[in-house]
Enzyme design. Structure first.
Site, mmCIF file in Angstrom:
data_model
loop_
_atom_site.group_PDB
_atom_site.id
_atom_site.type_symbol
_atom_site.label_atom_id
_atom_site.label_comp_id
_atom_site.label_asym_id
_atom_site.label_seq_id
_atom_site.Cartn_x
_atom_site.Cartn_y
_atom_site.Cartn_z
ATOM 1 C CG HIS A 79 -1.998 -1.045 1.128
ATOM 2 N ND1 HIS A 79 -2.996 -1.145 2.040
ATOM 3 C CD2 HIS A 79 -2.229 -2.018 0.217
ATOM 4 C CE1 HIS A 79 -3.818 -2.123 1.717
ATOM 5 N NE2 HIS A 79 -3.360 -2.683 0.603
ATOM 6 C CD GLU A 81 -1.996 4.114 3.294
ATOM 7 O OE1 GLU A 81 -3.178 4.350 3.585
ATOM 8 O OE2 GLU A 81 -1.673 3.273 2.430
ATOM 9 C CB CYS A 107 -6.396 -0.978 4.919
ATOM 10 S SG CYS A 107 -4.641 -1.442 5.014
ATOM 11 C CB CYS A 110 -2.000 1.346 6.056
ATOM 12 S SG CYS A 110 -1.418 0.543 4.542
#
Length: 151
Positions: A79, A81, A107, A110
Site C-alpha cells: 500500500h 502508506e 486500511c 496501514c
C-alpha cells in the site's frame, strides 16, 4: 494563477500526483509524509522493486475473486502508506510526529503501521470505512480528518 493553494491543498494535490505512479489495476493510492511543511517521503501502491507489475502480469486479487477491503495479504503489492514508511526508513528519515496525506483512508494494516511509526495526523480525501481502523486510530490519539480537493 487565481490564488495560492493552502498547505492542505498543496500536499493533497501532490498526493494525487504520486498516486498516478501506481502499478495496481484496481485502485490508485498515493501517500505523502510531511513534517514542518516539508515532504519527508512519498509512496504509491504497487509491487516491490524488481517484481513484475500487476499492470503487466494481472491482478492476483481479481484472479482469486477477493473483494475490496478483505484479505489484504492476498496481494502482490504494498500500500502507498507502507511504501512511504519504507522509503523513509531506507533513507534514514525520522517520521515521528509527522502528518501523512493519503488519497484514500488507510486500511487496518496501514493504520497499525502509521500508529507505530509515530504519525500524529492522517489527512485523507476518500473514505474507506473500516470500524476497526477508525477505533484503533481514535484510541491511539492520532488525529484524522477528511480533506477533499475542490474540482
Amino acid at each position: 494563477m487565481d490564488r495560492r493553494p493552502d498547505w492542505d491543498q498543496y500536499f493533497m494535490e501532490i498526493t494525487h500526483l504520486v498516486s498516478q505512479r501506481t502499478t495496481c489495476r484496481r485502485r490508485a493510492v498515493g501517500a505523502v509524509i510531511v513534517k514542518d511543511k516539508r515532504i519527508l517521503a512519498t509512496g504509491y501502491n504497487g509491487v516491490p522493486q524488481g517484481i513484475e507489475h500487476c499492470l503487466d502480469r494481472g491482478c492476483l486479487r481479481e484472479q482469486l475473486g477477493v473483494p475490496s477491503g478483505q484479505q489484504h495479504e492476498l496481494c502482490r503489492g504494498l500500500h502507498a502508506e507502507q511504501n512511504a514508511i519504507i522509503q523513509a526508513a531506507k533513507n534514514g528519515i525520522n517520521i515521528d510526529g509527522s502528518t501523512v496525506y493519503v488519497t484514500t483512508q488507510p486500511c487496518i494494516i496501514c493504520a497499525k503501521m502509521l500508529i507505530n511509526a509515530g504519525i500524529q495526523e492522517i489527512v485523507f480525501d476518500q473514505s474507506y470505512p473500516d470500524e476497526l481502523t477508525e477505533s484503533m486510530l481514535a484510541e491511539s490519539g492520532i488525529k484524522t480528518r477528511v480533506y477533499h480537493l475542490e474540482p
